[in-house]
Design a protein around this motif. Structure first.
Motif, PDB file in Angstrom:
ATOM      1  N   LEU A 280     -37.939 -16.591  -6.821  1.00  0.00           N
ATOM      2  CA  LEU A 280     -38.830 -16.671  -7.981  1.00  0.00           C
ATOM      3  C   LEU A 280     -39.825 -15.528  -8.037  1.00  0.00           C
ATOM      4  CD1 LEU A 280     -39.580 -20.503  -7.938  1.00  0.00           C
ATOM      5  CD2 LEU A 280     -37.861 -19.292  -9.281  1.00  0.00           C
ATOM      6  N   GLU A 281     -40.345 -15.087  -6.900  1.00  0.00           N
ATOM      7  CA  GLU A 281     -41.288 -13.973  -6.848  1.00  0.00           C
ATOM      8  C   GLU A 281     -40.997 -13.156  -5.596  1.00  0.00           C
ATOM      9  OE1 GLU A 281     -43.549 -12.951  -8.911  1.00  0.00           O
ATOM     10  OE2 GLU A 281     -43.581 -14.610 -10.353  1.00  0.00           O
ATOM     11  N   ILE A 282     -41.232 -11.856  -5.678  1.00  0.00           N
ATOM     12  CA  ILE A 282     -41.009 -10.966  -4.541  1.00  0.00           C
ATOM     13  C   ILE A 282     -42.278 -10.162  -4.305  1.00  0.00           C
ATOM     14  CG2 ILE A 282     -39.637  -9.068  -3.610  1.00  0.00           C
ATOM     15  CD1 ILE A 282     -37.353  -9.920  -5.425  1.00  0.00           C
ATOM     16  N   GLN A 283     -42.783 -10.246  -3.085  1.00  0.00           N
ATOM     17  CA  GLN A 283     -43.917  -9.442  -2.640  1.00  0.00           C
ATOM     18  C   GLN A 283     -43.561  -8.796  -1.315  1.00  0.00           C
ATOM     19  OE1 GLN A 283     -47.537 -11.672  -2.523  1.00  0.00           O
ATOM     20  NE2 GLN A 283     -47.496 -12.184  -4.718  1.00  0.00           N
TER      21      GLN A 283
ATOM     22  N   TRP B 296     -43.578 -20.179  -0.248  1.00  0.00           N
ATOM     23  CA  TRP B 296     -43.507 -18.784   0.198  1.00  0.00           C
ATOM     24  C   TRP B 296     -42.859 -18.734   1.579  1.00  0.00           C
ATOM     25  CZ3 TRP B 296     -44.472 -14.597  -2.703  1.00  0.00           C
ATOM     26  CH2 TRP B 296     -45.247 -14.760  -3.855  1.00  0.00           C
TER      27      TRP B 296
ATOM     28  N   ALA C  36     -46.704 -18.906  -8.569  1.00  0.00           N
ATOM     29  CA  ALA C  36     -47.019 -18.343  -7.256  1.00  0.00           C
ATOM     30  C   ALA C  36     -48.381 -18.783  -6.740  1.00  0.00           C
ATOM     31  CB  ALA C  36     -46.958 -16.813  -7.319  1.00  0.00           C
ATOM     32  N   ASP C  37     -49.228 -19.348  -7.609  1.00  0.00           N
ATOM     33  CA  ASP C  37     -50.572 -19.782  -7.223  1.00  0.00           C
ATOM     34  C   ASP C  37     -50.560 -21.300  -7.053  1.00  0.00           C
ATOM     35  OD1 ASP C  37     -53.235 -20.393  -6.915  1.00  0.00           O
ATOM     36  OD2 ASP C  37     -53.936 -19.073  -8.513  1.00  0.00           O
TER      37      ASP C  37
ATOM     38  N   ILE D 223     -41.417 -13.872   0.099  1.00  0.00           N
ATOM     39  CA  ILE D 223     -40.561 -14.288  -1.004  1.00  0.00           C
ATOM     40  C   ILE D 223     -40.958 -15.697  -1.429  1.00  0.00           C
ATOM     41  CG2 ILE D 223     -38.188 -14.782  -1.730  1.00  0.00           C
ATOM     42  CD1 ILE D 223     -38.623 -11.868  -1.260  1.00  0.00           C
ATOM     43  N   LEU D 224     -41.132 -15.912  -2.741  1.00  0.00           N
ATOM     44  CA  LEU D 224     -41.333 -17.256  -3.280  1.00  0.00           C
ATOM     45  C   LEU D 224     -39.978 -17.792  -3.706  1.00  0.00           C
ATOM     46  CD1 LEU D 224     -43.364 -19.481  -4.119  1.00  0.00           C
ATOM     47  CD2 LEU D 224     -43.363 -18.450  -6.409  1.00  0.00           C
TER      48      LEU D 224
ATOM     49  N   LYS E 285     -33.131  -9.378  -6.230  1.00  0.00           N
ATOM     50  CA  LYS E 285     -34.003  -9.295  -7.394  1.00  0.00           C
ATOM     51  C   LYS E 285     -34.552 -10.679  -7.724  1.00  0.00           C
ATOM     52  CE  LYS E 285     -30.752  -7.741  -9.917  1.00  0.00           C
ATOM     53  NZ  LYS E 285     -29.990  -7.268 -11.097  1.00  0.00           N
ATOM     54  N   LYS E 286     -35.536 -10.659  -8.601  1.00  0.00           N
ATOM     55  CA  LYS E 286     -36.141 -11.902  -9.057  1.00  0.00           C
ATOM     56  C   LYS E 286     -35.101 -12.748  -9.778  1.00  0.00           C
ATOM     57  CE  LYS E 286     -40.160 -13.554 -11.697  1.00  0.00           C
ATOM     58  NZ  LYS E 286     -41.317 -13.143 -12.503  1.00  0.00           N
ATOM     59  N   HIS E 287     -35.094 -14.033  -9.509  1.00  0.00           N
ATOM     60  CA  HIS E 287     -34.208 -15.053 -10.084  1.00  0.00           C
ATOM     61  C   HIS E 287     -32.797 -15.006  -9.492  1.00  0.00           C
ATOM     62  CE1 HIS E 287     -36.882 -15.274 -13.957  1.00  0.00           C
ATOM     63  NE2 HIS E 287     -37.461 -15.826 -12.890  1.00  0.00           N
TER      64      HIS E 287
END
Length: 607
Positions: A17-20, A37, A91-92, A24-25, A2-4
């Motif tokens: 930090l982020e999941i796509q 990423w 993420a950007d 993964i970030l 999960k995130k975090h």
């Protein structure tokens, strides 16, 4: 996953930090580098990890917020305020970097410091991780001899006296290793040990600043790592500066006048010269001329000098919404800061930081190098002009201000419309639209893009905004400004009620002033016609001379008053005491006295 979540593999610990899908970030919790990423498959070998394990691995303990003092809380929240705008854009990478850069400029701190705060927060996802850590006391790691060496270096070497290392060593022995009779003890460090400690602890920045001063360091020694483009993501950021031209000019009579001052505004994005003014006087006076030139029709302006240009070669007739200046007194004056009333933002850069406004510095370099090679022997000065025995370049002067301004105009036209900008950061859309590498072409393209920020303003409104201001006072005698009285119809109540108001005035002509109320300028005309058409300096000279004459006449006036009192007393003393006055039949008495004292003035007139 999960995130975090925290994940660990060997000595590596990361936080998600982020999941796509398939990406993964993550951030490295040990190295604390910026998030990156990565493929989801990279984390297959990682297992779950707890905060306690990570804190032990990083030798870091998150403090309870209740245990923080006021200073620690303030520092913590200040740091979080810096990074808060970036958290939605983690993420950007592009947007994140842009925000880091703008925040660094706005708060005058380094980008790396902001990155450190951001990474620290993302590793622990806890605001208390931003609490400043207590520094370790270096004294516990130094021997007594090393402490003495450090003291001697700070006391005698790192000073503006610029004493040598040997002198600092000698003074250390005198102060720390001699008895009361100045006899050197048996045990003391050698000069080689002293020099070794100096080289081991030396910091070049501290060396330059302590011995030469901060200003000299900023001007001659600091790293040149500024980026002028950071101010200008689009059209609408003007960089202002002035320079003394490297040429001597004469007047129409052939007498030497000196070197003119060129003041200019350069668009930080495209490099276009938005406007200029060539004058003998700098300061706020030249800035008014510059602002008016920026919004002027450049085709008509060049036509006045006999030069014909196309509109697209210099299509600037609006003010940049942001003006970047240095710490010059004219830019920090209240008069210039009043331009903010038009919606213009003024940014004052620190002193001795020319690389932060590199566009305008480059403009001066290009323009002066362009005309100097063609004007050798015509008043242009060379680098050796201050050397003893060199040629006196003043004797070569042959151009007037009018002639030189035409030359400057041609140089600016070349700079704007013909000079090739080889290293401009072209975007894909600029390449698709085949934008030519000239400042005017980039400017014309940039004006049609989103983010272009230009302000349209009239010449009268602009000059009224830049006029100096003073407090005026209403009274029964009118509006009093600079010890002169002014009037405008419709202000009877204000004259009777009195009160102070803000007034703009023109130092070159005191005939009119402008009352400023709620952003509206109302014209008042001078009452004392003898001052019409005069400048403020001439009026003040007249007023000073008049006061001097009045002061000079005061002794005679006092003597005259004393003499008048003496004459009146003499006459009244001869009258004697009071008599019984009859107050009956006053009219008849008055008629008799009129007949008695009546005279025929025609009889006494001479032919």
């Amino acid at each position: 996953m999960k995130k975090h979540d925290l994940l660990k593999e060997g000595n590596n610990i990361i936080r998600v930090l982020e999941i796509q899908p398939n990406k993964i970030l993550m951030i490295d919790c040990i190295k604390r580098t910026m998030p990156i990423w990565g493929e989801s498959s990279v984390l297959d070998s990682f297992s779950g990890c707890t905060d306690e394990v990570m804190n032990h691995a990083t030798n870091f303990t998150v403090t309870d917020i209740e245990n923080l003092n006021a200073d620690q809380r303030k520092a913590m929240y200040d740091r979080y305020t810096l990074i808060a705008p970036m958290l939605p854009f983690i993420a950007d990478e592009r947007m994140r970097s842009k925000l880091i850069g703008s925040t660094a400029i706005e708060h005058n701190i380094s980008k790396q410091t902001i990155r450190n705060y951001l990474c620290l927060y993302l590793v622990y996802i806890n605001i208390t991780a931003l609490v400043p850590r207590q520094r370790l006391d270096d004294d516990g790691k130094l021997t007594q001899d090393e402490k003495n060496m450090r003291w001697a270096l700070n006391k005698f070497f790192y000073t503006t006296k610029k004493q040598s290392l040997m002198t600092a060593y000698t003074m250390m022995l005198k102060e720390k290793y001699c008895d009361c009779m100045s006899i050197l003890g048996d045990i003391y460090p050698s000069f080689y040990q002293f020099r070794y400690f100096y080289r081991k602890t030396k910091k070049i920045q501290n060396f330059y600043i302590s011995r030469d001063g901060l200003k000299n360091y900023q001007r001659n020694n600091r790293p040149l790592i500024g980026d002028g483009q950071s101010f200008a993501p689009a059209i609408g950021v003007g960089m202002l500066d002035a320079t003394v031209c490297d040429i001597y000019l004469i007047n129409d009579a052939g007498n030497l006048v000196g070197r003119p001052i060129l003041t200019t505004c350069i668009d930080a994005y495209s490099g276009l010269c938005c406007g200029y003014v060539l004058s003998w006087a700098g300061g706020v006076y030249s800035l008014r001329g510059l602002m008016l030139n920026i919004i002027a029709d450049k085709v008509a302006w060049c036509k006045q000098c006999g030069i014909s240009i196309n509109a697209e070669d210099w299509s600037c007739n609006k003010l940049p919404a942001t003006l970047v200046t240095d710490m010059g007194s004219e830019y920090k004056s209240e008069n210039f800061e009043q331009i903010a009333e038009l919606g213009v933002k003024v940014i004052n850069l620190p002193s001795y930081r020319p690389e932060l406004k590199g566009m305008v510095e480059k403009f001066f370099d290009v323009v002066q190098s362009t005309y100097k090679k063609h004007l050798k022997g015509k008043g242009v000065i060379e680098l050796d002009y201050q050397e003893r025995g060199v040629h006196d370049y003043r004797k070569d002067a042959c151009l007037t201000m009018v002639d030189f301004e035409k030359i400057i105009l041609h140089c600016i036209i070349y700079y704007n419309a013909q000079r090739i900008i080889e290293k401009f950061p072209y975007t894909e859309s600029m390449i698709v639209e085949n934008v030519k590498p000239h400042a005017s072409c980039i400017w014309n393209w940039g004006r049609s893009q989103m983010g272009a920020n230009l302000i349209e303003v009239g010449a009268k409104e602009l000059i009224l905004t830049l006029l100096p201001r003073v407090i005026g006072k209403f009274s029964r005698f009118g509006l009093k400004v600079n010890k002169m009285r002014y009037h405008c119809d419709g202000y009877t109540e204000q004259y009777l009620n009195g009160g102070e108001v803000m007034v703009a005035y023109n130092p070159e002509d005191v005939t009119s002033v402008w009352l400023l109320e709620n952003g509206i300028y109302t014209k008042f005309t001078i009452i004392e016609s003898r001052f019409e058409g005069k400048d403020l300096t001439a009026v003040q000279s007249l007023q000073t001379a008049q006061r001097a004459i009045a002061r000079g006449a005061k002794p005679d006036n006092l003597q005259a008053q004393v003499g008048l009192a003496r004459h009146i007393e003499t006459i009244t003393d001869n009258v004697g005491g009071s008599i019984d006055v009859s107050i009956k039949n006053i009219r008849d008495t008055r008629k008799r006295e009129q007949s008695k004292h009546h005279r025929d003035y025609m009889k006494g007139a001479k032919p």
